[in-house]
Write a protein that holds these residues in place. Structure first.
Motif, PDB file in Angstrom:
ATOM      1  N   GLU A 197      -9.604 -18.484 -62.660  1.00  0.00           N
ATOM      2  CA  GLU A 197      -8.588 -17.569 -62.147  1.00  0.00           C
ATOM      3  C   GLU A 197      -9.094 -16.132 -62.288  1.00  0.00           C
ATOM      4  O   GLU A 197      -9.748 -15.775 -63.266  1.00  0.00           O
ATOM      5  CB  GLU A 197      -7.280 -17.735 -62.912  1.00  0.00           C
ATOM      6  N   ILE A 198      -8.757 -15.309 -61.317  1.00  0.00           N
ATOM      7  CA  ILE A 198      -9.083 -13.880 -61.358  1.00  0.00           C
ATOM      8  C   ILE A 198      -7.788 -13.095 -61.144  1.00  0.00           C
ATOM      9  O   ILE A 198      -6.961 -13.470 -60.298  1.00  0.00           O
ATOM     10  CB  ILE A 198     -10.153 -13.522 -60.305  1.00  0.00           C
ATOM     11  N   GLU A 257     -15.990  -7.815 -52.546  1.00  0.00           N
ATOM     12  CA  GLU A 257     -16.134  -9.279 -52.395  1.00  0.00           C
ATOM     13  C   GLU A 257     -16.420  -9.925 -53.743  1.00  0.00           C
ATOM     14  O   GLU A 257     -17.252  -9.435 -54.505  1.00  0.00           O
ATOM     15  CB  GLU A 257     -17.249  -9.586 -51.414  1.00  0.00           C
ATOM     16  N   ILE A 258     -15.759 -11.048 -53.989  1.00  0.00           N
ATOM     17  CA  ILE A 258     -15.980 -11.840 -55.197  1.00  0.00           C
ATOM     18  C   ILE A 258     -16.908 -12.993 -54.811  1.00  0.00           C
ATOM     19  O   ILE A 258     -16.583 -13.798 -53.926  1.00  0.00           O
ATOM     20  CB  ILE A 258     -14.652 -12.359 -55.777  1.00  0.00           C
ATOM     21  N   GLU A 259     -18.055 -13.085 -55.431  1.00  0.00           N
ATOM     22  CA  GLU A 259     -19.072 -14.058 -55.031  1.00  0.00           C
ATOM     23  C   GLU A 259     -18.621 -15.502 -55.251  1.00  0.00           C
ATOM     24  O   GLU A 259     -18.839 -16.361 -54.402  1.00  0.00           O
ATOM     25  CB  GLU A 259     -20.363 -13.794 -55.808  1.00  0.00           C
ATOM     26  N   ARG A 260     -17.985 -15.846 -56.338  1.00  0.00           N
ATOM     27  CA  ARG A 260     -17.702 -17.260 -56.647  1.00  0.00           C
ATOM     28  C   ARG A 260     -16.492 -17.361 -57.562  1.00  0.00           C
ATOM     29  O   ARG A 260     -16.330 -16.554 -58.471  1.00  0.00           O
ATOM     30  CB  ARG A 260     -18.921 -17.900 -57.302  1.00  0.00           C
ATOM     31  N   LEU A 261     -15.743 -18.422 -57.286  1.00  0.00           N
ATOM     32  CA  LEU A 261     -14.617 -18.735 -58.159  1.00  0.00           C
ATOM     33  C   LEU A 261     -14.617 -20.242 -58.349  1.00  0.00           C
ATOM     34  O   LEU A 261     -14.308 -20.994 -57.422  1.00  0.00           O
ATOM     35  CB  LEU A 261     -13.292 -18.252 -57.565  1.00  0.00           C
ATOM     36  N   LYS A 290     -17.536 -16.353 -51.785  1.00  0.00           N
ATOM     37  CA  LYS A 290     -17.333 -15.221 -50.889  1.00  0.00           C
ATOM     38  C   LYS A 290     -15.845 -14.984 -50.652  1.00  0.00           C
ATOM     39  O   LYS A 290     -15.338 -15.069 -49.535  1.00  0.00           O
ATOM     40  CB  LYS A 290     -18.064 -15.419 -49.571  1.00  0.00           C
ATOM     41  N   ILE A 291     -15.193 -14.681 -51.745  1.00  0.00           N
ATOM     42  CA  ILE A 291     -13.750 -14.485 -51.724  1.00  0.00           C
ATOM     43  C   ILE A 291     -13.480 -13.022 -51.380  1.00  0.00           C
ATOM     44  O   ILE A 291     -14.029 -12.100 -51.996  1.00  0.00           O
ATOM     45  CB  ILE A 291     -13.140 -14.841 -53.088  1.00  0.00           C
TER      46      ILE A 291
END
Length: 695
Positions: free
Chosen positions: A651-652, A642-646, A600-601
């Protein structure tokens, strides 16, 4: 020769017609001296008045004077007052004015008036002296073959043992009279109390004072004889003689003569003086008639009627015997001496115990008991019980005897106050006396160790945790040569070696040099060190403190190293200087350098008014401007989807293209949030906007 013949005739008449009263009670032991007589009763005349008239021979005066006059005392005693005067030789007393009937005087001339056959006790050659010299008693005890023998009581061995001197066998016969071997001192008369002061009244007809009696079996043979003329003429005065004799070996006490005169006789006078009773009764209190002596009453009467009549006299007496018992009081005193009042745990304590008989009598079957507290252990525990109790029999203790016991050596096995309680008992001593008990307390000091290891309960991977070791001594003595050792877990690295410590890489043990620790809360020893944590797991650190005398303390503490999503944020720009109207792109790099995936980034940002976002890249949906409550753009604020998972190491990359609007320093600030952090990670980049030349 004629005078001797008359004496024998009269003596025969005395035996034939005299009234004899002899309540024989046995013999007095030869070892006891005769009891002294008391002074004459107040109603009797002085000794000089008891002498016979001049018609009788002057030598016929009874020894010691008239009735009630004290006889000679035992050697070593001093007479005082009237008794001392009676001790002197009596001088002849003038005869009374009255004349006696010659016929009566002829009958009264019995004996020669010398010392009686049985000498006065206390003089040389008296009956007790002769008995002591080996002569036979005038009244020997009956032999076993004679009738009337007193039965011998059964012997009680317990009584014989309690009364026998120490050292004698229980069945031994008592020693002969006068040869008793008693180790105890003789009984003393109560101070300030004489025999006369405690003697009962002479009128007491039931009880005699023991001071007037002798020990052993007493024999009293009292005889009374009334002598008077066989014929008289009417109205002619005549003299009667009442003779009271005691041929026994014991004194007759409280002798009273009573004479009820016949109506035919008129009383004229008597020597000693009489006491009048009812009617014609005459009473004489003779007091004590000593053994082997006699007393006489001269009674002058006148017949008033003719005829034949009897003249009778009655004698009463008291006698008794006594036994002497001396009561002694043994006392037991126990004393303790302890070698030290304070001792270190593990060392020995020595108790020196002694028992003394401080009384004046023997103490039999003396038992000593010693009770130890739980913190003491006797080195030789053979005589102890399960209750840590020791018992020792001392047998019999004589008065003044002091018995030191073998030292009681104990080991101090527990700290604090420890004691030894000792009491001594005997069946001859009343229990509960304070001096028969003793208690000695010693303080056993001991060192103790307590150790604590304080560190963080939780840490993240690849972080540094600080730990502190505290060593205390809650005991009462110094803990010496204390060594502290900490064992580090695997994957935990010591950051820096503490001062005075050593680290063994193989065993992963951190050890400090030996040091003392004094007792007391303030005397702490603090040791610190730091450790870098590795991967996520539960890290356990063990600390142990050891010292002399087997001291040891140990504690384990743990730190939970947990995984962390550690997002690294970096912003770069394509061009650092742009003109108004030109475009530039801010590149946003978000990388998970932590130990777990970030979820939840949320990536958000804000730019200054000098620029305006034209487009975004990196997500499926473009970033959008935030709006205020009115629906207008929120001063350059924008938000990516929102980015769900890293995942770890992933890296994004995101892009934001902006257009310069006006001259100035344009900024772009980026914020990154995820589930494992409460504060966002942020970064900022700047671009200068200028005016193009020629415009």
């Amino acid at each position: 020769m004629g005078r001797r013949l008359i004496y024998l005739v009269v003596l025969g008449l005395t035996v034939s017609f005299g009234a004899r009263m002899a309540p024989a009670q046995g013999e007095a032991p030869a070892s006891q001296p005769p009891v002294e007589s008391l002074p004459a009763p107040p109603e009797l005349p002085p000794p000089s008045l008891a002498s016979p008239p001049s018609e009788l021979p002057a030598s016929a005066t009874p020894p010691g004077g008239a009735a009630g006059t004290p006889a000679k005392k035992a050697p070593g005693l001093k007479l005082k007052g009237a008794q001392a005067q009676a001790q002197a030789p009596s001088a002849p007393v003038p005869a009374p004015a009255e004349e006696f009937d010659p016929s009566v005087a002829k009958e009264l001339a019995v004996g020669d008036g010398t010392m009686p056959a049985v000498p006065t006790p206390g003089d040389p050659g008296t009956a007790p002296d002769l008995l002591d010299a080996g002569s036979k008693d005038p009244l020997p005890a009956s032999s076993p073959s004679e009738p009337g023998e007193m039965p011998v009581p059964p012997r009680d061995p317990n009584v014989e043992r309690s009364q026998a001197p120490l050292g004698a066998s229980p069945g031994a016969l008592p020693t002969p009279s006068g040869a008793e071997q008693n180790p105890l001192p003789a009984a003393k008369e109560p101070p300030g109390q004489s025999s006369a002061s405690i003697a009962p009244n002479e009128a007491d007809e039931l009880v005699l004072s023991p001071d007037r009696l002798r020990t052993g079996v007493q024999s009293v043979g009292l005889s009374v004889e009334v002598k008077g003329p066989a014929t008289l003429n009417l109205n002619t005065p005549a003299t009667y003689k009442i003779i009271v004799s005691n041929p026994g070996t014991a004194d007759a006490i409280g002798v009273v003569v009573r004479d009820a005169l016949p109506p035919e006789l008129e009383f004229l006078s008597s020597q000693p003086s009489e006491q009048r009773g009812p009617d014609t009764l005459l009473v004489w209190h003779l007091g004590t008639v000593r053994a082997g002596s006699k007393q006489e009453i001269l009674l002058k009467v006148k017949p008033t009627k003719k005829g034949q009549f009897d003249h009778a006299a009655t004698v009463t007496m008291r006698s008794g015997a006594k036994s002497r018992t001396t009561v002694y009081e043994p006392k037991l005193k126990v004393e303790q001496i302890v070698t030290t009042a304070k001792v270190l745990k593990g060392q020995t304590v020595e108790y020196r115990i002694s028992v003394t008989n401080t009384g004046d009598g023997p103490a039999r079957d003396v038992i000593v008991r010693a009770k130890l507290s739980p913190g003491l252990r006797a080195e030789d525990a053979g005589g102890s019980s399960d209750q840590n109790l020791f018992e020792l029999s001392l047998g019999d203790l004589l008065p003044g005897q002091h018995v030191p016991l073998e030292p009681l050596v104990t080991d101090a096995v527990l700290g604090g106050e420890q004691w030894c309680k000792v009491d001594v008992t005997s069946p001859d001593v009343a229990p509960g006396a304070e001096e028969s008990r003793s208690e000695k307390v010693v303080t056993v000091i001991e060192p103790k160790l307590a150790v604590t290891l304080v560190g963080p309960k939780e840490r993240y991977t690849d972080t540094i945790a600080a730990y502190a070791v505290t060593v205390t001594n809650p005991g009462s003595a110094t803990a010496r040569n204390v060594r502290v050792q900490v064992t580090l877990p695997v994957n935990a690295q010591l950051v820096k070696l503490p001062s005075g410590a050593k680290f063994d890489i193989q065993s992963r043990r951190l050890t400090w040099d030996a040091f003392p620790v004094e007792p007391g809360e303030k005397e702490k020893v603090n040791l610190g060190f730091e450790v870098r944590m590795g991967g996520p797991r539960l890290y356990e650190l063990t600390v142990q403190a050891v010292g002399d005398q087997g001291l040891s303390a140990k504690e384990i503490t743990s730190t939970d190293v947990i995984a962390l999503a550690d997002l690294a944020l970096e912003i770069t720009e394509d061009r650092r200087v742009i003109d108004v109207g030109q475009l530039t792109t801010f590149t946003i790099s978000v990388k998970n350098k932590g130990s777990k995936a970030a979820t939840k980034i949320l990536v958000s940002g804000r730019h200054s008014p000098e620029v305006l976002i034209k487009k975004t890249a990196g997500t499926e949906e473009p970033a959008r401007y935030k709006q205020d409550a009115a629906g207008k753009p929120d001063n350059g604020g924008f938000l990516f989807p929102e980015i769900e998972r890293l995942d770890v190491g992933q890296e994004i990359v995101l892009g934001v293209q902006v257009e310069a609007l006006k001259i100035g320093l344009a900024t772009c600030r980026i914020f990154v949030m995820h589930d494992d952090v409460e504060q966002p990670v942020e970064d900022m980049e700047k671009v200068r906007v200028t005016q193009a030349v020629g415009k």
